[in-house]
Design an enzyme around this catalytic site. Sequence first.
Site, PDB file in Angstrom:
ATOM      1  N   ARG A   1      -1.514   0.834  14.372  1.00  0.00           N
ATOM      2  CA  ARG A   1      -2.400   0.016  14.706  1.00  0.00           C
ATOM      3  C   ARG A   1      -1.346  -0.730  15.980  1.00  0.00           C
ATOM      4  O   ARG A   1      -1.719  -0.837  16.784  1.00  0.00           O
ATOM      5  CB  ARG A   1      -3.393  -0.411  14.298  1.00  0.00           C
ATOM      6  CG  ARG A   1      -4.258   0.989  13.589  1.00  0.00           C
ATOM      7  CD  ARG A   1      -5.366   0.139  13.208  1.00  0.00           C
ATOM      8  NE  ARG A   1      -5.372  -0.397  12.292  1.00  0.00           N
ATOM      9  CZ  ARG A   1      -5.134  -0.366  10.627  1.00  0.00           C
ATOM     10  NH1 ARG A   1      -4.895   1.125  10.732  1.00  0.00           N
ATOM     11  NH2 ARG A   1      -4.956  -1.164   9.667  1.00  0.00           N
TER      12      ARG A   1
ATOM     13  N   GLU B   1      -0.080  -5.684   1.448  1.00  0.00           N
ATOM     14  CA  GLU B   1      -1.192  -5.617   0.924  1.00  0.00           C
ATOM     15  C   GLU B   1      -2.074  -5.002  -0.108  1.00  0.00           C
ATOM     16  O   GLU B   1      -2.816  -5.104  -1.116  1.00  0.00           O
ATOM     17  CB  GLU B   1      -2.064  -6.509   1.881  1.00  0.00           C
ATOM     18  CG  GLU B   1      -3.532  -6.962   1.445  1.00  0.00           C
ATOM     19  CD  GLU B   1      -4.926  -6.952   2.204  1.00  0.00           C
ATOM     20  OE1 GLU B   1      -4.598  -6.686   3.019  1.00  0.00           O
ATOM     21  OE2 GLU B   1      -6.043  -8.085   2.174  1.00  0.00           O
TER      22      GLU B   1
END
Length: 177
Positions: free
Chosen positions: A64, A101
Site C-alpha cells: 500500500r 505487528e
Amino acid sequence: MSFDVATLRSYVRDVPDFPKTGIVFKDIAPLLASPDAFGAVLDAMAAHFSGPRGFDAIVGIESRGFIFGAALAARTRSSFIPVRKPGKLPGAKDRVEYALEYGTDALEMQRDVLTPGQRVLVVDDVIATGGTVGAAIKLIRRQGGVVVGAAFAIELSFLEGRKRLPADTECFSLITY
Ligand code: AMP
C-alpha cells in the site's frame, strides 16, 4: 486543503479481526475511492516535505506504500523506488529482516537504485510498530541515501512506532489513532 483531518478520518474503515484475531485493520479503500480525499492526503504530504525538507526520490513500501508513494512521486516529479517483499525484485539486492505487528517479514531493495547523498522520503499507508519503515530506512542508508523523512496516511500512535525511527528522521502522519 479543503479536507480537515476529522473528515479524512471518515474515509478510513475499521475492520476488526483482520487479517488476524485482535487486529483492527485500517481499510483505506474508501479514501482511495475518493479523488478529493486521496488528493488531500497527497497535498498534505507534498506540502510538509517541501522547502528545506525537500526530497528527490521516494521509496514506497509494498504494497500500500506503492499507492501513496507512486502517486506522490508523480505529483512532485521525483523518482519512485519500490521496496518489496522477498523474491519479487530481480538482480542484485539488499535484504533486511524485521518484526511486524502480525508476524515477521523481510524487505528487499535493488542495489544501485540510489546515488549516495540522494534525499529520500519513505512512504507507507500505516505506521504501526515502526518495524517496516525501520527496515526500509536501513536499506536506503546501505546505499548512502539520506532519509529526509517518512510519511504515512495513518499512524497508530498507541504502538509508538515513531520512537523506533532514527532521531533525525522527520515523521509525518495525517490521521492518528
Ligand atoms: P509496522 O511495521 O508494525 O509499523 O506495520 C506497518 C505495516 O503493516 C504497514 O505496511 C501497514 O500497511 C501494515 N499494517 C500494520 N498494522 C496495520 C493495521 N492495523 N491496519 C492496516 N495496515 C496495517
